[in-house]
Design an enzyme around this catalytic site. Structure first.
Site, short mmCIF file in Angstrom:
data_model
loop_
_atom_site.label_atom_id
_atom_site.label_comp_id
_atom_site.label_asym_id
_atom_site.label_seq_id
_atom_site.Cartn_x
_atom_site.Cartn_y
_atom_site.Cartn_z
N LYS A 141 0.99 -1.31 0.10
CA LYS A 141 0.25 0.16 0.15
C LYS A 141 0.91 1.47 -0.06
O LYS A 141 1.90 1.29 0.66
CB LYS A 141 -0.82 -0.05 1.15
CG LYS A 141 -1.91 1.04 1.43
CD LYS A 141 -2.65 0.79 2.51
CE LYS A 141 -3.66 1.85 2.69
NZ LYS A 141 -4.69 1.62 3.83
N SER A 187 -9.35 1.56 2.77
CA SER A 187 -8.39 2.42 2.04
C SER A 187 -7.42 1.83 1.39
O SER A 187 -6.60 2.26 0.43
CB SER A 187 -7.69 3.32 2.99
OG SER A 187 -7.34 2.60 3.95
N SER A 238 -10.22 -1.12 6.53
CA SER A 238 -9.55 -0.76 5.32
C SER A 238 -8.75 -2.31 4.89
O SER A 238 -8.30 -2.03 3.81
CB SER A 238 -8.59 0.14 5.55
OG SER A 238 -9.44 1.33 5.55
#
Lengths: 446, 446
Positions: free
Chosen positions: B81, B150, B174
Site C-alpha cells: 500500500k 483504503s 480498510s
C-alpha cells in the site's frame, strides 16, 4: 526435577519450560543462587538485579499459563556484555566515564531477545570500551588467571554456570579468545549477520557480535534469535539468515575437508596448544591439508590494527577529547598512536581488507573449513593482560564466521579451544562441520 | 511449468523456487505481463518499475544459485500500500501533496520482507491519506464497482492476479472490507503484532497492518514474515508471535464454537449478504450462538470515530495546516469536525475503548470466534465511495485479529466475505478456526 536447573543447557531448559516441567522462575532463581555463591571469586557481573530478573521470569511463566505464543528462548536467562544498551539497566562500557549511564532504547538485539522470551539477566563485565584494558573478572577455572577479553564477563558467566547463554562482541578476538580461555563454546557469525544498533561502536568495519554457551547447539540457537537484517547497521546484509541451530544438528553428507595455515605467528603457541592441535590433526588424518600461505597473509595483522585503531579514535573522539584523564594508561598510547594514522593509510588498509575477503573466499571451494588455534594457549595470569588476539585477527578482518570448541586442556588444567572458520553467510555449514569435528574427536577418544 | 506462474499461490511458488523448478525472474515476469495486460482497467498500481522488480528477482535467483540461505518469501513478489515507506521507490500516500515523495528509509516491515527474500513489486493505490476519499482503482470483478478502501490497490492487485501477496492497513475496515469486495482473503492480525515504523500514521491507537492473498495460508505466511516486536511502535508488544501459517494447517481438536451478535446496524446488510450469512450459519447449525448484545456495543462506533478523527487531525496537523487547499472535499469536513473534538472527549473515548477490549476478551472463554459480516454486501458502484466500514469497526477498535473468507457471491456476481474475529494474540487459533469453517462449508457444498 532433580538436576539443578542452572546446569541445564538453554535448549534443554527451553524444552522443559515449554512442556511445563520447569518454570522460568525456578531456572532464574537457580542461576541467581549459583551466582551469589560463586561470583565473589569470578566478578563476571557489572549489573545484576535479582528482583528484575525474577519479575521477567514470572511474566514469562504467566504468558505460558495464558496459552500465549512462546519464543525459542522463553524464560531462558541471557547475559549481555556491558556495551549492549538496555532501556531498563545501565550500560557502563567498562569505564568510570560511563558510570550509571542509562540508554533510552534497547539495542536491536535486545528487542529480539525480548520477543524470543529471554530473561535479560544483567550486564557482564567488559574491558574498558571493549578494547585492551582489563577489568576485574577472573577465570572461573582458576581465579589467578584472566578470562580473556574484551567479552570477559560473558565468557566467565557461562563458564561458571551463572547463565546458559551470553552475548559478546569481537573486533579482533574478543569472543573466540575468552571462550577458549574459559572452556566454553564461542561463535562469531558472519559479519553483518547480527545487527549492532545500540551496541557501542568501536570499529564500524570490524565490530561483530557473537555468542557464548556450554553446548554448540546453544551457541547457534542464541545466534538464530539475534540474527536479522537491520538497515540502520551499515554492515548488515539484507539476505535471509541461515538456520544455525539446525546446522549443528545436521550430519555432514561426506567427511569435511579442512585447511591449516602454517602462519609465521604460530610460533607464539604454547607447548600445550601446539601439542593439542597436533593431536587433533593427527586424529583427523588426511582430512586436513597443511599449507604455507603467502607472506602477505601475516601482513593482514597490521591492516586490522590500522582499521581498528583509526576507527575507534574517530568513533569515540568525543569520549577521548572530553575524558582523557579517565582513560587507562593501557589505552592512552594506543589512541595517541591511532591519531597519527592518516586517512590515506586507513583507506589503503580498507582496500587490503576487501582483497583479503576475496582471497579467503576462494579456499572454500575446496575446503569446508579452516582449522586454527583459538588463542595462543591457556589463559594468561590475571594482571598480565587478556591474551594475544592474533589467532583470530585474519578471520575477523575478513568477516568470516568462526567457532571455537573447548576440545583441549593445558597442563595447568586450563582449557584450550580449537577454532574453525567457514565461508561467509554459510554459518550453518560451518556449524555442521564443527559438529562433525566434535563427534570425530569424541569417537577417537572413546 | 505449464501453469502461468502468476496464478500460483505464494506458498506454491516459494516451494517451486526453493526446489529449482521455477525462477523468481519467471514468476515476476509473468506477474508483470499480466499486470500490463489488465491494469489498464483496474488501476491497482501507484508505482511499478518493471526493471527494478526484475533486478530484485535476478538477485534472488543468484543468491539461490550460490547456495546461500533463502527466506520464506524468496523470490515472491509482494505489493505494498502506498503509505508504506520504501527507500528505493516513492511513497505518495494517495494525495498530490506527496507526489514524488521519497523516504530515506524502508519501513520496518519492508526491512523484514527484504530479509525474507521478497521482491518488493511496487506500490498500490490508497485512498487519500488512507482515509475516506477514493482514488482511481476499480474492482477487478467489475470495473463499474469500487474495490473498497483504503487499501484499494492492494486488494485489487491480489484479486486481479497481479501478485500473490499484498500489504494493507486498517484503522476501521480498510483490509477486511476491500478483501470482501474483491473476493480475496484478508487478514488483520492482533493490534501490535506487526510494526508500523515507516508507515503513515493516521491513528496511533487504531492503525493496524494486514495482508491480502488468494489463499488463507498465504495471508498467514505473509503475516508471519512481517510480525515482530518493535520498540519504536508504541502499540507493539514484546511477546513472541504465534505461528500463523502453521495455524492455518492445523486441525481444530474439536469443532469450534462461534458467536454472532445481532447488532442494530445489521439492518444495513444487503439481501445477498444477509441470505448468504444465514446460509452459512444454517450449515454451521448448533456451532453458532446468536446473541443480542447490550446496546452499548453499537455506541463503540462513535467511540472509534472520535479516536480516529481526533488522532488523524493531530498526527497530520502539519499537512492539513500547510496544504488545506489540496485536501479533498470528502476529507475536509471530517477534519473540520475532528478539530472540534476536545481532549477530554478523546480521552473518554480511549477509556471506553479499553473497556471494550476487556468486554470482548471474556467471550473467548466460551467461544472460539465471533462470526460477522465483512461488509454490508457487494462492492458499491465506482464513484459512490468505498463502502461502509461499520462491520469492522468494533473488532478493529478492540484490536482483535480478524480474517475474511471469500465464501459468498452476490446476485451481480460480486464476491462477499465472511468475517471471523478471535482473541488477542491468539491469531494462530483464529486461523485454525477459519480453516475449519472453510473446510466445513466446502464439505456442505460438495
Amino acid at each position: 526435577m532433580k538436576l539443578k536447573p542452572h546446569t541445564l543447557s538453554a535448549t534443554e531448559a527451553a524444552r522443559y519450560i515449554a512442556s511445563g516441567q520447569l518454570k522460568s522462575a525456578q531456572l532464574v532463581q537457580s542461576c541467581l543462587s549459583h551466582i551469589s555463591e560463586t561470583d565473589g571469586a569470578v566478578h563476571a557481573w557489572a549489573h545484576l538485579d535479582a528482583e528484575a530478573a525474577l519479575a521477567q521470569a514470572a511474566s514469562c511463566d504467566a504468558l505460558r499459563q495464558k496459552g500465549l505464543a512462546t519464543g525459542p528462548l522463553h524464560g531462558i536467562p541471557v547475559a549481555l556484555k556491558d556495551i549492549i544498551d538496555t532501556r531498563d539497566m545501565p550500560t557502563e562500557r567498562g569505564t568510570p566515564i560511563f558510570k550509571h549511564r542509562q540508554s533510552e532504547d534497547d539495542a536491536r538485539i535486545v528487542e529480539m531477545l525480548r520477543e524470543a522470551g529471554a530473561v535479560i539477566m544483567g550486564k557482564t563485565v567488559t574491558t574498558e570500551l571493549a578494547f585492551v584494558h582489563a577489568n576485574e573478572t577472573r577465570n572461573p577455572h582458576n581465579p589467578d588467571h584472566s578470562p580473556g577479553g574484551s567479552s570477559s564477563g560473558s565468557a566467565a558467566a557461562v563458564a561458571a554456570g551463572h547463565v546458559p547463554l551470553a552475548i559478546g562482541t569481537q573486533t579482533n578476538g574478543s569472543v573466540i579468545r575468552p571462550a577458549s580461555f574459559c572452556g566454553t563454546f564461542g561463535f562469531k557469525p558472519t559479519r553483518g549477520m547480527i545487527p549492532r544498533t545500540g551496541v557501542l561502536q568501536t570499529s564500524v568495519s570490524l565490530d561483530q557480535i557473537g555468542t557464548f554457551a556450554r553446548t554448540l547447539e546453544d551457541a547457534a540457537l542464541l545466534a538464530d534469535v539475534i540474527a536479522a537484517y537491520d538497515q540502520r547497521d551499515p554492515e548488515s546484509f539484507a539476505n535471509a539468515r541461515p538456520a544455525m541451530a539446525k546446522g549443528t544438528a545436521q550430519n555432514a553428507p561426506v567427511d569435511p575437508d579442512f585447511i591449516w595455515f602454517d602462519l609465521p605467528f604460530n610460533d607464539r603457541l604454547s607447548e600445550a596448544a601446539r601439542e593439542g592441535l597436533d593431536g587433533v590433526m593427527e586424529i583427523m588424518g588426511p582430512r586436513v591439508t597443511r599449507m604455507e600461505p603467502a607472506d602477505q597473509l601475516s601482513n593482514l595483522v597490521a591492516v586490522q590494527a590500522r582499521i581498528h585503531e583509526y576507527e575507534i579514535a574517530q568513533h569515540q573522539a568525543e569520549v577521548f577529547d572530553t575524558y582523557w584523564d579517565q582513560i587507562s594508561d593501557t589505552l592512552k598510547p594506543i589512541i595517541t598512536r591511532a591519531r597519527q594514522i592518516s586517512k590515506t593509510e586507513y583507506e589503503d588498509a580498507l582496500a587490503v581488507k576487501a582483497s583479503a575477503e576475496v582471497f579467503f573466499d576462494d579456499f572454500f571451494t575446496d575446503y569446508d573449513a579452516i582449522i586454527a588455534p583459538a588463542a595462543a594457549g591457556e589463559a594468561p595470569r590475571f594482571g598480565a593482560g587478556t591474551g594475544d588476539p592474533i589467532f583470530c585477527t585474519l578471520w575477523t578482518l575478513a568477516g568470516l564466521p568462526c567457532v571455537t570448541l573447548p576440545l583441549l586442556v593445558g597442563e595447568t588444567g586450563l582449557p584450550i579451544g580449537v577454532q574453525l572458520i567457514g565461508p561467509a553467510q554459510k554459518d550453518d555449514r560451518l556449524l555442521r562441520t564443527a559438529r562433525w569435528l566434535q563427534n570425530h574427536i569424541a569417537a577417537a577418544a572413546a
